[in-house]
Motif scaffolding. Sequence first.
Motif, mmCIF file in Angstrom:
data_model
loop_
_atom_site.group_PDB
_atom_site.id
_atom_site.type_symbol
_atom_site.label_atom_id
_atom_site.label_comp_id
_atom_site.label_asym_id
_atom_site.label_seq_id
_atom_site.Cartn_x
_atom_site.Cartn_y
_atom_site.Cartn_z
ATOM 1 N N SER A 1 0.837 -1.195 0.000
ATOM 2 C CA SER A 1 0.000 0.000 0.000
ATOM 3 C C SER A 1 0.876 1.250 0.000
ATOM 4 O O SER A 1 1.974 1.254 0.547
ATOM 5 C CB SER A 1 -0.909 0.035 1.238
ATOM 6 O OG SER A 1 -1.760 -1.081 1.262
ATOM 7 N N ASN A 2 0.351 2.295 -0.661
ATOM 8 C CA ASN A 2 0.920 3.636 -0.544
ATOM 9 C C ASN A 2 2.369 3.750 -1.030
ATOM 10 O O ASN A 2 3.239 4.237 -0.316
ATOM 11 C CB ASN A 2 0.821 4.137 0.891
ATOM 12 C CG ASN A 2 -0.605 4.477 1.269
ATOM 13 O OD1 ASN A 2 -1.552 4.113 0.569
ATOM 14 N ND2 ASN A 2 -0.778 5.176 2.363
ATOM 15 N N LEU A 3 2.605 3.314 -2.250
ATOM 16 C CA LEU A 3 3.919 3.524 -2.864
ATOM 17 C C LEU A 3 3.838 4.776 -3.737
ATOM 18 O O LEU A 3 3.162 4.787 -4.769
ATOM 19 C CB LEU A 3 4.319 2.313 -3.716
ATOM 20 C CG LEU A 3 5.660 2.434 -4.448
ATOM 21 C CD1 LEU A 3 6.810 2.587 -3.440
ATOM 22 C CD2 LEU A 3 5.904 1.226 -5.342
ATOM 23 N N ASN A 4 4.510 5.836 -3.312
ATOM 24 C CA ASN A 4 4.526 7.074 -4.088
ATOM 25 C C ASN A 4 5.418 6.921 -5.313
ATOM 26 O O ASN A 4 6.560 6.462 -5.199
ATOM 27 C CB ASN A 4 5.019 8.240 -3.223
ATOM 28 C CG ASN A 4 3.901 8.876 -2.424
ATOM 29 O OD1 ASN A 4 2.818 9.108 -2.941
ATOM 30 N ND2 ASN A 4 4.154 9.164 -1.152
ATOM 31 N N ILE A 5 4.885 7.324 -6.476
ATOM 32 C CA ILE A 5 5.616 7.181 -7.736
ATOM 33 C C ILE A 5 5.630 8.517 -8.464
ATOM 34 O O ILE A 5 4.583 8.982 -8.937
ATOM 35 C CB ILE A 5 4.982 6.094 -8.623
ATOM 36 C CG1 ILE A 5 4.979 4.751 -7.902
ATOM 37 C CG2 ILE A 5 5.721 5.980 -9.945
ATOM 38 C CD1 ILE A 5 4.506 3.594 -8.720
ATOM 39 N N PRO A 6 6.793 9.166 -8.579
ATOM 40 C CA PRO A 6 6.874 10.414 -9.356
ATOM 41 C C PRO A 6 6.852 10.109 -10.855
ATOM 42 O O PRO A 6 7.625 9.287 -11.334
ATOM 43 C CB PRO A 6 8.214 11.013 -8.922
ATOM 44 C CG PRO A 6 9.030 9.850 -8.455
ATOM 45 C CD PRO A 6 8.066 8.827 -7.935
ATOM 46 N N LEU A 7 5.953 10.778 -11.590
ATOM 47 C CA LEU A 7 5.774 10.489 -13.006
ATOM 48 C C LEU A 7 5.680 11.784 -13.809
ATOM 49 O O LEU A 7 5.427 12.847 -13.258
ATOM 50 C CB LEU A 7 4.505 9.657 -13.227
ATOM 51 C CG LEU A 7 4.486 8.252 -12.617
ATOM 52 C CD1 LEU A 7 3.091 7.663 -12.660
ATOM 53 C CD2 LEU A 7 5.463 7.340 -13.345
ATOM 54 N N ASP A 8 5.883 11.677 -15.110
ATOM 55 C CA ASP A 8 5.636 12.772 -16.045
ATOM 56 C C ASP A 8 5.336 12.161 -17.403
ATOM 57 O O ASP A 8 5.240 10.933 -17.536
ATOM 58 C CB ASP A 8 6.828 13.744 -16.109
ATOM 59 C CG ASP A 8 8.132 13.052 -16.476
ATOM 60 O OD1 ASP A 8 8.122 12.198 -17.392
ATOM 61 O OD2 ASP A 8 9.162 13.350 -15.860
ATOM 62 N N GLN A 9 5.189 12.995 -18.438
ATOM 63 C CA GLN A 9 4.754 12.497 -19.731
ATOM 64 C C GLN A 9 5.768 11.565 -20.400
ATOM 65 O O GLN A 9 5.425 10.816 -21.317
ATOM 66 C CB GLN A 9 4.444 13.667 -20.666
ATOM 67 C CG GLN A 9 5.654 14.546 -20.984
ATOM 68 C CD GLN A 9 5.296 15.684 -21.912
ATOM 69 O OE1 GLN A 9 4.140 15.828 -22.298
ATOM 70 N NE2 GLN A 9 6.278 16.490 -22.276
ATOM 71 N N ASP A 10 7.019 11.583 -19.963
ATOM 72 C CA ASP A 10 8.060 10.747 -20.561
ATOM 73 C C ASP A 10 8.390 9.518 -19.723
ATOM 74 O O ASP A 10 9.301 8.755 -20.073
ATOM 75 C CB ASP A 10 9.338 11.559 -20.772
ATOM 76 C CG ASP A 10 9.149 12.708 -21.744
ATOM 77 O OD1 ASP A 10 8.453 12.498 -22.765
ATOM 78 O OD2 ASP A 10 9.673 13.802 -21.490
ATOM 79 N N THR A 11 7.681 9.315 -18.611
ATOM 80 C CA THR A 11 8.028 8.246 -17.669
ATOM 81 C C THR A 11 6.932 7.193 -17.612
ATOM 82 O O THR A 11 5.748 7.522 -17.624
ATOM 83 C CB THR A 11 8.271 8.829 -16.268
ATOM 84 O OG1 THR A 11 9.298 9.825 -16.342
ATOM 85 C CG2 THR A 11 8.707 7.753 -15.289
#
Length: 520
Positions: free
Chosen positions: A318-328
């Motif tokens: 539970s609750n795994l923070n994932i930083p994302l953007d349009q290229d990831t």
Amino acid sequence: MLFYATEVLLVFLSLLTFIETSDICHKPNWNNNVNGKKLSEFPIKIFENVGPQSCFRECQAHGNCFSANYDRKQLTCQLLDKKKNELKPLIDDENFVYMEMTDTVSAGGKTCGDILCNNYSTCIRTSSKKMTCIETDCAEPYPVLNNGIISDRTFGPISATYSCSPGFTGVGQGNRITCRPGGQWSPLSYSCEPPGPRICDFESHYESSCFLTESTYDVFNWTRLSGGTSSTNTGPSGALIGSYYKYIETSGPREPGNNATMVSNMVFEAKTYCLSFYYHMYGSGMGTLKIQTQTKSQNPVTLWMLSGNQGNTWHSLSNLNIPLDQDTKILIQGIRGSSYTSDISVDYVVLLPYACSYGPRICDFESHYESSCFLTESTYDVFNWTRLSGGTSSTNTGPSGALIGSYYKYIETSGPRVPGDNATMVSNMVFEAKTYCLSFYYHMYGSGMGTLKIQTQTKSQNPVTLWMLSGNQGNTWHSLSNLNIPLDQDTKILIQGIRGSNFTSDISVDYVVLLPYACP
């Protein structure tokens, strides 16, 4: 000398003919220029470091440009596929000049020298100084993408690329279409979805809400299945939620180290998302499960990883923070272990469009699978805690029932348990690096009572005991309040019950609360 003059005259006449035919092909109407104004529209193309005349000519050469905003300060040209109208008037901006195209078009199309261009073509001069028509648009109208826009166009070949409007998320990989022979567009396999959870429960082959697809850069694929896997002593007996789940089949021809990867098919906003899912990793030859991100062609970054036999039960992350953007992209990778007994399974994968909320996490044990609970059974102990309603089966030990609600958890210390056997619950969350506050109720009644411990463990290091209590505490529920616990993404909480000298050592816990800040 006469021959030379004649040649110069012919060149001059040719140049004059080109200028005239070019004006007929796309004749600019400079009276439509408006200083200090612009049209507030998303540009179909932008040119930098150009002058106003070049900006106008770029609009001429573009098959779907009807007006342009020219920024005199930044020397940039914005091509637009719309004109001003009553519903979309010009707005004030002293840095801009608004330009509008006016074409001279005959009944058959645009005059281009001695030929006519159709309304989907533009007149140009080739390198041999001949006038010709090139196609700059498809005969078929551009497809409409709900909640999306056309962000780019090309004309060799003719194509259009779509993007989602701010606040919407792109799903699918077919956001670029091309004009096929005959003037028809290729299919637009792309949609713009509003913010909300993306859920992969694998109940159907093609789920509109799922954000995962099979990678083409792995050794083999994940398999969608209902029921147990084909191998013995590995894999679950069935899905945790619904009827279907996904797993990696690690029998032959698979070899140790072979990987199967699911990859996200969404275009993400630049922000942090929250991932949760259930997993099953049972088998003596168990391999590794990884959660990774990958930006373009860079090496993947591992955010979470687990290896080895976790027992014949479903667990949750539970609750795994994932930083994302349009290229990831997000990768969920299963890696085959030392033998065929390494079938890894996942079910009910949920991606929330915001950072994980670290509000209070409460385990009241009222259901088998609690979304708010942060504890699961460890696989590195001797036996498990038992969820129960009512009294335990042994006399002179254990409570008569739960303190709050109907259910609690306890350790059953009758045979075959022996003194020193331990049962451990372990946290299944990925924590922020800070101090948390733990509180819970416990019941430790019995003459042969053992020990209850609260510990933390970082990776494979030895556990650190933060609180411990042993011996008979009487036939009543007690509370432990305000235990500060320092945590980070590599550290877990352990709640361990240890069997005492005999069967009268049933230890119980209820209503375990973890607050996302230090105790007051």
